[in-house]
Structures are given as C-alpha cells and as structure tokens.
Design an enzyme around this catalytic site. Structure first.
Site, mmCIF file in Angstrom:
data_model
loop_
_atom_site.group_PDB
_atom_site.id
_atom_site.type_symbol
_atom_site.label_atom_id
_atom_site.label_comp_id
_atom_site.label_asym_id
_atom_site.label_seq_id
_atom_site.Cartn_x
_atom_site.Cartn_y
_atom_site.Cartn_z
ATOM 1 N N TYR A 24 0.844 -1.198 0.000
ATOM 2 C CA TYR A 24 0.000 0.000 0.000
ATOM 3 C C TYR A 24 0.880 1.249 0.000
ATOM 4 O O TYR A 24 0.619 2.216 -0.710
ATOM 5 C CB TYR A 24 -0.899 -0.003 1.228
ATOM 6 C CG TYR A 24 -1.894 -1.134 1.215
ATOM 7 C CD1 TYR A 24 -3.073 -1.025 0.495
ATOM 8 C CD2 TYR A 24 -1.640 -2.307 1.900
ATOM 9 C CE1 TYR A 24 -3.988 -2.069 0.481
ATOM 10 C CE2 TYR A 24 -2.557 -3.348 1.892
ATOM 11 C CZ TYR A 24 -3.716 -3.232 1.186
ATOM 12 O OH TYR A 24 -4.621 -4.260 1.162
ATOM 13 N N ASN A 47 -13.095 -1.466 -4.508
ATOM 14 C CA ASN A 47 -12.778 -2.287 -5.665
ATOM 15 C C ASN A 47 -13.885 -2.263 -6.715
ATOM 16 O O ASN A 47 -14.607 -3.240 -6.854
ATOM 17 C CB ASN A 47 -12.523 -3.719 -5.191
ATOM 18 C CG ASN A 47 -11.877 -4.526 -6.293
ATOM 19 O OD1 ASN A 47 -11.487 -3.977 -7.292
ATOM 20 N ND2 ASN A 47 -11.778 -5.801 -6.097
ATOM 21 N N CYS A 55 -6.384 -6.853 -6.781
ATOM 22 C CA CYS A 55 -6.202 -6.487 -5.369
ATOM 23 C C CYS A 55 -5.390 -7.551 -4.640
ATOM 24 O O CYS A 55 -4.739 -7.267 -3.651
ATOM 25 C CB CYS A 55 -7.545 -6.333 -4.673
ATOM 26 S SG CYS A 55 -8.808 -5.648 -5.721
ATOM 27 N N HIS A 56 -5.460 -8.773 -5.114
ATOM 28 C CA HIS A 56 -4.746 -9.850 -4.424
ATOM 29 C C HIS A 56 -3.242 -9.674 -4.504
ATOM 30 O O HIS A 56 -2.497 -10.306 -3.774
ATOM 31 C CB HIS A 56 -5.177 -11.196 -5.028
ATOM 32 C CG HIS A 56 -4.880 -11.344 -6.477
ATOM 33 N ND1 HIS A 56 -5.755 -10.954 -7.457
ATOM 34 C CD2 HIS A 56 -3.780 -11.818 -7.106
ATOM 35 C CE1 HIS A 56 -5.193 -11.223 -8.646
ATOM 36 N NE2 HIS A 56 -4.001 -11.726 -8.459
ATOM 37 N N GLU A 84 -0.199 -17.861 -9.122
ATOM 38 C CA GLU A 84 0.639 -17.040 -10.003
ATOM 39 C C GLU A 84 2.121 -17.313 -9.786
ATOM 40 O O GLU A 84 2.970 -16.783 -10.472
ATOM 41 C CB GLU A 84 0.324 -15.569 -9.751
ATOM 42 C CG GLU A 84 -1.099 -15.237 -10.204
ATOM 43 C CD GLU A 84 -1.385 -13.759 -10.045
ATOM 44 O OE1 GLU A 84 -0.512 -13.053 -9.533
ATOM 45 O OE2 GLU A 84 -2.475 -13.343 -10.426
#
Length: 105
Positions: A24, A47, A55-56, A84
């Site tokens: 952030y 969101n 966002c993840h 990922e």
DNA sequence: CTCTTGACGCACA
DNA sequence: GTGTGCGCCAAGA
C-alpha cells in the site's frame, strides 16, 4: 485519466505484473501521497473493477494479506497469489523479498 | 453539515 | 525498544 486519487491507485495496481506483489505504501508513494496508504486500502476496498484490479497482488508493508479481501477473502487471495507463482513466508504473509514489485523496472 | 471509521505507514515521546 | 498519535482520501451514520 479521471484525475482522482482512487483512479491513480487503480491504474497503478493494474500495472503490477503477474507473480509480483506491491505494498500500500508503495502505491501511495507512486500516487504522489506517501502517507495516503489508508486511502489506497479504501480504494481497493471498494474495488469497483474486480476484473481489472488485481487487489490480491496488493498487501501491507509486512506482506500480510488483507483481512477483508473484496474478491472473497484472504484465503482466496492467498490461493490466487500461489497460482501465479508467488511464495509465502507465512500462512497469510507474502515473501516480499522474492516478489515485491519494482515500479522502477 | 459534521464526526468517525477504514484492506496502512511512519514519526515522535 | 515500545507505545501512541498523526496524516492521507473517501464514504457512512
């Protein structure tokens, strides 16, 4: 560009490459407000574009996942990151040392 | 319209 | 080294 702080956050978050995560504070800094980390969290909280805003891939400065992930939950967020190729230092803590996004390239 | 809270981060005592 | 408060932006009550 809607000249909005939130909009800035959304665009930056969308620029986070796969297999990487950003904090952030990092996003807030890129927005021009290094202290607006709270606003960044709120921006992702609402969101408006869950299909475009990963966002993840956004976590706090410790790499810990959000307690109220918009997509479903921190558990889902951890699943997405793992899918990922992102490693975790703890059950809900990302290994920033290995996957911290580098905005400078 | 005003005050408080909210997925955070950092400075100061 | 630890504890507390402040700063940013926006929305809800």
């Amino acid at each position: 560009m809607e000249s909005g702080f939130f909009q800035q956050v959304y665009e930056i978050v969308q620029k986070i490459p796969v297999g990487c995560v950003a904090t952030y504070g990092q996003i807030a800094r890129l927005c021009g407000n290094p202290r607006a980390s709270r606003a960044v969290g709120y921006a992702l909280h609402v969101n408006p574009l869950p299909g475009k805003i990963p966002c993840h891939r956004v976590v706090n400065r410790f790499g810990g996942l959000a307690p109220a992930f918009a997509f479903g939950g921190a558990d889902v967020q951890r699943n997405l990151l793992t899918a990922e190729g992102v490693s975790f230092s703890d059950e809900y803590t990302v290994a920033l040392d290995k996957h911290l996004w580098d905005p400078f390239g």
